[in-house]
Design a protein around this motif. Structure first.
Motif, short mmCIF file in Angstrom:
data_model
loop_
_atom_site.label_atom_id
_atom_site.label_comp_id
_atom_site.label_asym_id
_atom_site.label_seq_id
_atom_site.Cartn_x
_atom_site.Cartn_y
_atom_site.Cartn_z
N ILE A 23 -45.77 31.75 30.20
CA ILE A 23 -45.63 32.47 31.11
C ILE A 23 -45.94 33.78 31.17
CG2 ILE A 23 -43.91 33.70 32.66
CD1 ILE A 23 -42.01 31.19 32.45
N GLU A 24 -45.65 34.50 29.86
CA GLU A 24 -45.96 35.93 29.51
C GLU A 24 -47.65 35.87 29.24
OE1 GLU A 24 -44.03 36.72 25.98
OE2 GLU A 24 -41.90 36.98 27.11
N LYS A 25 -48.15 35.04 28.70
CA LYS A 25 -49.78 34.98 28.47
C LYS A 25 -50.60 34.65 29.71
CE LYS A 25 -49.46 34.46 23.42
NZ LYS A 25 -50.16 35.58 23.03
N THR A 26 -49.85 34.05 30.81
CA THR A 26 -50.68 34.07 32.09
C THR A 26 -50.32 34.59 33.13
OG1 THR A 26 -49.18 31.84 32.51
CG2 THR A 26 -51.19 31.58 31.17
N LYS A 27 -49.39 35.68 33.15
CA LYS A 27 -48.55 36.46 34.07
C LYS A 27 -49.72 37.21 34.87
CE LYS A 27 -47.89 40.49 31.21
NZ LYS A 27 -46.65 41.27 30.59
N ASP A 28 -50.92 37.27 34.49
CA ASP A 28 -52.00 38.10 35.14
C ASP A 28 -52.81 37.26 36.25
OD1 ASP A 28 -50.98 40.63 34.36
OD2 ASP A 28 -52.40 40.38 32.73
N SER A 29 -52.34 35.81 36.20
CA SER A 29 -52.96 35.02 37.09
C SER A 29 -52.04 34.20 37.90
CB SER A 29 -53.60 33.89 36.26
OG SER A 29 -52.84 33.14 35.61
N ASP A 30 -52.46 33.23 38.72
CA ASP A 30 -51.65 32.34 39.47
C ASP A 30 -51.14 31.16 38.71
OD1 ASP A 30 -51.68 34.08 41.72
OD2 ASP A 30 -53.57 33.03 42.56
N PHE A 31 -51.18 30.93 37.47
CA PHE A 31 -50.90 29.72 36.65
C PHE A 31 -49.56 29.56 36.63
CE2 PHE A 31 -50.62 27.71 32.24
CZ PHE A 31 -52.00 26.74 32.82
N ILE A 32 -49.39 27.96 36.84
CA ILE A 32 -48.16 27.72 37.10
C ILE A 32 -47.36 27.02 35.82
CG2 ILE A 32 -46.82 25.70 38.26
CD1 ILE A 32 -49.33 25.94 40.30
N VAL A 33 -46.23 27.44 35.50
CA VAL A 33 -45.53 26.73 34.53
C VAL A 33 -44.41 26.39 35.00
CG1 VAL A 33 -44.20 27.42 32.35
CG2 VAL A 33 -46.40 28.81 32.75
N LEU A 34 -44.15 24.80 34.62
CA LEU A 34 -43.00 23.90 34.78
C LEU A 34 -42.35 23.80 33.68
CD1 LEU A 34 -45.30 21.57 37.22
CD2 LEU A 34 -43.39 23.31 38.00
N SER A 35 -40.93 23.56 33.79
CA SER A 35 -40.04 23.05 32.77
C SER A 35 -40.19 21.54 32.74
CB SER A 35 -38.79 23.62 32.78
OG SER A 35 -37.84 23.10 31.75
N GLY A 36 -40.27 21.04 31.49
CA GLY A 36 -40.17 19.55 31.26
C GLY A 36 -38.68 19.08 30.54
N ASN A 37 -38.10 20.07 30.35
CA ASN A 37 -36.45 20.08 29.69
C ASN A 37 -35.77 20.34 30.83
OD1 ASN A 37 -34.18 20.79 28.75
ND2 ASN A 37 -35.03 20.35 26.71
N ASP A 38 -34.97 19.20 31.39
CA ASP A 38 -34.09 19.61 32.52
C ASP A 38 -33.28 20.64 32.58
OD1 ASP A 38 -35.48 17.44 33.28
OD2 ASP A 38 -33.86 16.15 33.96
N SER A 39 -32.59 20.91 31.13
CA SER A 39 -31.64 21.95 31.03
C SER A 39 -32.13 23.28 31.04
CB SER A 39 -30.94 21.73 29.56
OG SER A 39 -31.82 21.74 28.60
N LEU A 40 -33.62 23.50 31.18
CA LEU A 40 -34.23 24.80 31.16
C LEU A 40 -34.55 25.12 32.31
CD1 LEU A 40 -35.94 24.60 27.52
CD2 LEU A 40 -33.62 25.86 28.34
N ILE A 41 -34.42 24.34 33.53
CA ILE A 41 -35.13 24.45 34.82
C ILE A 41 -34.81 25.98 35.54
CG2 ILE A 41 -35.46 23.82 37.20
CD1 ILE A 41 -35.23 20.97 36.07
N LEU A 42 -33.68 26.33 35.54
CA LEU A 42 -33.00 27.56 36.01
C LEU A 42 -33.66 28.46 35.33
CD1 LEU A 42 -31.78 29.11 38.31
CD2 LEU A 42 -29.59 28.90 36.77
N TRP A 43 -33.68 28.40 33.93
CA TRP A 43 -34.04 29.70 32.90
C TRP A 43 -35.66 29.84 33.27
CZ3 TRP A 43 -29.64 31.29 33.00
CH2 TRP A 43 -28.51 30.51 32.56
#
Length: 299
Positions: A178-198
C-alpha cells in the motif's frame, strides 16, 4: 472495464464436483447466484479455493464459461490464469479474455525459485500480451516465490497491472504494498480473510475471501459497514469469522471450506483427491462451529 469495480468482497468460488470428480455445472450455477444474491462484489473462479491448482486447462475454460454465462455481467469475473511458465500463463490469459473474464488474477510461478527480476519480467511479458486488467497474486507459502514490495511498486507502473492480492499473512508486507503504491490508483486486496478490515483501514480496497463461500453475507458486511463508516460494526463482522477460521487447524483450508459448504446443504462434493479427507474430529468441529454461528444469525 471501470477499475472502480475492483473492490469489496470477491469469493474465490469453489468448484462443485460430482462423485466422479467431474464439474457439477448445475451446482456451480447455483453457487454463482447464491453469492451474487448475498451482495458479493465479484467472483473469482478456479482460485485457490476453487482448486485451480488441480484443474486441467480444459476444465478451467469450462468453469470460466459457466461462471461468465451465469453471472451475466452483474459483477466482475476474475480468472486465475497464472501458470509455472510465462508462455502457458499468456495462453491461459488469452483464453480467459476470449471467454469473457473482466480481470486476470495471476499467481506467481511455483516450485522453481525465481529472482525478483525474473518475476518482474514474467508479469511484464504477460501484461504486454494480454489487454486485460491484471491483479498480481502473492501467496509464497503455496508457491515458494514471494513478490517483494519493491517489485510490486515497479510492476504497478505497467498500465494494465492494476493491483495485487496479498495472501502472505504478513500484514507488514501488505502495508508496504500500500505504502509503495500510494501515489497511484493501484489496488491492494487482502488474501487473508482475517486481515480484510485492517487492509481497508490502511487504504486497501477489500479482499478475495475464501470464507465468503461459507458466510457470504457476513463477509460482505465487513466491507459494507466499513464503507458506511461504522467501523465498530465492521469489526464485529470481521471478528465473527474467527471461530470458523480456527477450524483450519484440522486440514487444508480449501478442504475445510468446501466441507463446510457441503454441510450447509449444498451438493458441492469433496475436493479433488488426494486433498479430499478430513478427520472425524475436524468434521465434528466444523459442524459445531456452523451450528453455533447459525444460532448467532451468521450467513
Amino acid at each position: 472495464m471501470d477499475l472502480s469495480r475492483i473492490k469489496g468482497i470477491i469469493p474465490p468460488i469453489i468448484t462443485p464436483m460430482n462423485a466422479d470428480e467431474s464439474i457439477n455445472e448445475e451446482e456451480l450455477r447455483r453457487q454463482v447466484n447464491r453469492l451474487i444474491d448475498a451482495g458479493v462484489h465479484g467472483l473469482f473462479p478456479f482460485g485457490t479455493n476453487g482448486e485451480g491448482y488441480i484443474l486441467s486447462a480444459e476444465e478451467k475454460e469450462q468453469v470460466l464459461r459457466i461462471v461468465v454465462d451465469e453471472t451475466k455481467g452483474r459483477v466482475p469475473v476474475y480468472a486465475g490464469t497464472g501458470c509455472v511458465s510465462t508462455a502457458e500463463t499468456i495462453k491461459q490469459s488469452l483464453m480467459a479474455k476470449e471467454v469473457g473474464a473482466d480481470v486476470l488474477s495471476i499467481i506467481t510461478p511455483s516450485f522453481a525459485a525465481a529472482s525478483q527480476e525474473e518475476l518482474y519480467n514474467h508479469y511484464k511479458e504477460v501484461a504486454e500480451a494480454v489487454d486485460l486488467p491484471i491483479i498480481l497474486y502473492n501467496i509464497p507459502a503455496r508457491t515458494g516465490n514471494s513478490l517483494a514490495p519493491a517489485t510490486v511498486a515497479r510492476l504497478s507502473k505497467i498500465p494494465n497491472i492494476v493491483g495485487v492480492k496479498d495472501s502472505s499473512g504478513n500484514f507488514d508486507n501488505m502495508l508496504q504494498y500500500i505504502e509503495k503504491t500510494k501515489d497511484s490508483d493501484f489496488i491492494v486486496l487482502s488474501g487473508n480473510d482475517s486481515l480484510i478490515l485492517w487492509c481497508l483501514l490502511a487504504g486497501g480496497r477489500g479482499g478475495i475471501a475464501g470464507c465468503a463461500n461459507v458466510y457470504p453475507d457476513t463477509m460482505v458486511n465487513i466491507y459494507e459497514q466499513f464503507i458506511k463508516g461504522d467501523i465498530n460494526k465492521a469489526r464485529e463482522y470481521q471478528d465473527s469469522i474467527r471461530s470458523f477460521r480456527d477450524c483450519f487447524k484440522f486440514g487444508n483450508p480449501n478442504t475445510i471450506v468446501k466441507t463446510a459448504v457441503s454441510l450447509l446443504g449444498y451438493p458441492v462434493g469433496k475436493c479433488r483427491k488426494p486433498f479430499s479427507s478430513l478427520s472425524e474430529e475436524g468434521i465434528n468441529a466444523i459442524k459445531k462451529v456452523l451450528e453455533e454461528n447459525k444460532q448467532k444469525g451468521m450467513k
